[in-house]
Design a protein around this motif. Structure first.
Motif, PDB file in Angstrom:
ATOM      1  N   GLY A   1       5.403   8.846 -36.962  1.00 54.17           N
ATOM      2  CA  GLY A   1       6.244   8.614 -35.804  1.00 54.17           C
ATOM      3  C   GLY A   1       7.500   9.451 -35.782  1.00 54.17           C
ATOM      4  O   GLY A   1       8.264   9.385 -34.815  1.00 54.17           O
ATOM      5  N   THR A   2       7.783  10.224 -36.823  1.00 49.88           N
ATOM      6  CA  THR A   2       8.935  11.121 -36.816  1.00 49.88           C
ATOM      7  C   THR A   2       8.507  12.487 -36.310  1.00 49.88           C
ATOM      8  O   THR A   2       7.334  12.847 -36.380  1.00 49.88           O
ATOM      9  CB  THR A   2       9.541  11.278 -38.220  1.00 49.88           C
ATOM     10  N   ARG A   3       9.460  13.252 -35.821  1.00 46.87           N
ATOM     11  CA  ARG A   3       9.155  14.611 -35.370  1.00 46.87           C
ATOM     12  C   ARG A   3      10.425  15.447 -35.387  1.00 46.87           C
ATOM     13  O   ARG A   3      11.537  14.928 -35.281  1.00 46.87           O
ATOM     14  CB  ARG A   3       8.564  14.603 -33.970  1.00 46.87           C
ATOM     15  N   VAL A   4      10.250  16.731 -35.528  1.00 51.00           N
ATOM     16  CA  VAL A   4      11.372  17.653 -35.464  1.00 51.00           C
ATOM     17  C   VAL A   4      11.888  17.685 -34.024  1.00 51.00           C
ATOM     18  O   VAL A   4      11.118  17.764 -33.072  1.00 51.00           O
ATOM     19  CB  VAL A   4      10.944  19.060 -35.924  1.00 51.00           C
ATOM     20  N   GLY A   5      13.195  17.574 -33.864  1.00 52.71           N
ATOM     21  CA  GLY A   5      13.785  17.621 -32.533  1.00 52.71           C
ATOM     22  C   GLY A   5      13.824  16.293 -31.814  1.00 52.71           C
ATOM     23  O   GLY A   5      13.973  16.254 -30.588  1.00 52.71           O
ATOM     24  N   PHE A   6      13.715  15.203 -32.542  1.00 49.38           N
ATOM     25  CA  PHE A   6      13.694  13.877 -31.922  1.00 49.38           C
ATOM     26  C   PHE A   6      14.934  13.626 -31.057  1.00 49.38           C
ATOM     27  O   PHE A   6      14.862  12.949 -30.027  1.00 49.38           O
ATOM     28  CB  PHE A   6      13.590  12.812 -33.025  1.00 49.38           C
ATOM     29  N   TYR A   7      16.081  14.170 -31.477  1.00 43.47           N
ATOM     30  CA  TYR A   7      17.335  13.913 -30.760  1.00 43.47           C
ATOM     31  C   TYR A   7      17.742  15.054 -29.825  1.00 43.47           C
ATOM     32  O   TYR A   7      18.899  15.117 -29.402  1.00 43.47           O
ATOM     33  CB  TYR A   7      18.464  13.666 -31.770  1.00 43.47           C
ATOM     34  N   THR A   8      16.806  15.923 -29.484  1.00 38.85           N
ATOM     35  CA  THR A   8      17.147  17.094 -28.682  1.00 38.85           C
ATOM     36  C   THR A   8      17.868  16.741 -27.386  1.00 38.85           C
ATOM     37  O   THR A   8      18.835  17.412 -26.995  1.00 38.85           O
ATOM     38  CB  THR A   8      15.877  17.907 -28.364  1.00 38.85           C
ATOM     39  N   THR A   9      17.427  15.720 -26.726  1.00 34.85           N
ATOM     40  CA  THR A   9      18.068  15.328 -25.468  1.00 34.85           C
ATOM     41  C   THR A   9      19.019  14.148 -25.623  1.00 34.85           C
ATOM     42  O   THR A   9      20.033  14.071 -24.924  1.00 34.85           O
ATOM     43  CB  THR A   9      16.999  14.972 -24.407  1.00 34.85           C
ATOM     44  N   SER A  10      18.732  13.236 -26.550  1.00 38.92           N
ATOM     45  CA  SER A  10      19.550  12.027 -26.670  1.00 38.92           C
ATOM     46  C   SER A  10      20.844  12.249 -27.449  1.00 38.92           C
ATOM     47  O   SER A  10      21.851  11.552 -27.220  1.00 38.92           O
ATOM     48  CB  SER A  10      18.742  10.907 -27.337  1.00 38.92           C
TER      49      SER A  10
END
Length: 325
Positions: A25-34
């Motif tokens: 469930g993790t991914r690189v760029g998870f917070y790109t927009t948030s």
């Protein structure tokens, strides 16, 4: 040119590894927009800490390790409460809590209620390696949630300073990590220090022999005894990687080869043929298929960072890292 080519290859390999890495469930760029500035904010806090208190950020790698090995990478180690994980003997000497808390404070201003403490710790651990000169910049998959449980009794299966190699391998296997992961992640001891109380038994009365651990280089023994006198201050700190304690490199493995491992669990890695094979390959010894330590360390950090993580609606996003909401 050869050095530049090697650096380019390492960066290329790491980019290929980590940009496509998906955990549970993790991914690189998870917070790109948030919260797009999350990594810049964490890096700045870690860098500031290194400038004010050199060497302390190195403890973040160890803290991340201890967090992930107890109920997964859920920041449960950061809870400051009676009988919580950080009160247990294996964790009581860890340093760097204030760095994670400082990053959280800034991120709550930047994007409140968005970034988990578990992700902050994962990013900060990576950044502490970068500050120490590790060329292995890897992308950290994010999206972890913070755990709701922190008990000192859950720390009993943490790898210990006097564990045999078989026990170490078993404990790593229980977390889905293999023997190469064990040796690579043990290489983080190229940074940081240990308290005398964790290894002084090796210097004076090893296994009730009234003498030192025979695996210690005799020429190194007086140095350790001088720093940790018999019956002296058990909390005094000694560098784990003699001669290169603030640089992320392979000298830790070279010290094991010379009988200069400070912790017994570290030195035993050289005495076991299976684990020594990986250490020798990290050193690039002739006749062996080499392994690039920086690259493999990054791979292992990503794998460990996805151990039993909470994602989605599991757990919570803490307002402060030291307490449940």
């Amino acid at each position: 040119m050869k050095v530049l080519s090697l650096l380019f290859l390492v960066v290329l390999v790491l980019a290929t590894i980590t940009t496509s890495t998906l955990g549970q469930g993790t991914r690189v760029g998870f917070y790109t927009t948030s919260c797009p500035r999350v990594e810049a904010i964490v890096q700045a806090v870690v860098q500031s800490a290194e400038q004010s208190t050199p060497g302390v950020p190195a403890g973040l790698v160890r803290m991340f390790f201890h967090d992930c090995f107890v109920n997964g990478c859920d920041a449960s180690i950061l809870i400051n409460a009676p009988n919580s994980e950080n009160t247990a003997p294996p964790n009581s000497l860890l340093r760097g809590y204030e760095i994670v808390n400082a990053a959280k404070t800034q991120l709550e201003i930047e994007c409140p209620g968005v970034v988990s403490c578990a992700d902050i710790l994962a990013i900060a651990a990576r950044d502490s390696v970068l500050l120490a000169g590790g060329i292995a910049r890897w992308n950290v998959p994010t999206g972890r949630r913070d755990g709701l449980v922190s008990r000192d009794t859950d720390t009993t299966n943490l790898p210990g300073f006097n564990d045999t190699v078989d026990v170490q391998i078993r404990k790593f296997a229980e977390k889905g990590l293999n023997t190469q992961d064990l040796v690579a992640l043990s290489g983080s001891h190229t940074l940081g220090t240990s308290a005398c109380q964790l290894f002084s038994y090796r210097l004076y009365n090893y296994n009730n022999t009234n003498g030192p651990d025979p695996s210690i280089d005799p020429s190194f023994l007086p140095t350790l005894r001088d720093q940790c006198p018999n019956g002296g201050d058990g909390l005094r700190r000694v560098v784990l990687d003699t001669g290169s304690q603030n640089t992320f490199d392979t000298s830790y493995f070279a010290n094991l080869r010379s009988g200069r491992g400070v912790l017994e669990s570290d030195q035993l890695l050289w005495g076991n043929p299976t684990t020594r094979n990986f250490a020798e390959r990290f050193l690039g010894l002739p006749g062996l298929v080499g392994l690039t330590f920086n690259v493999e360390f990054a791979r292992s950090m990503v794998r460990m960072g996805n151990v039993e993580v909470l994602t989605g609606t599991q757990g919570e996003i803490r307002r402060v890292c030291s307490a449940f909401n």
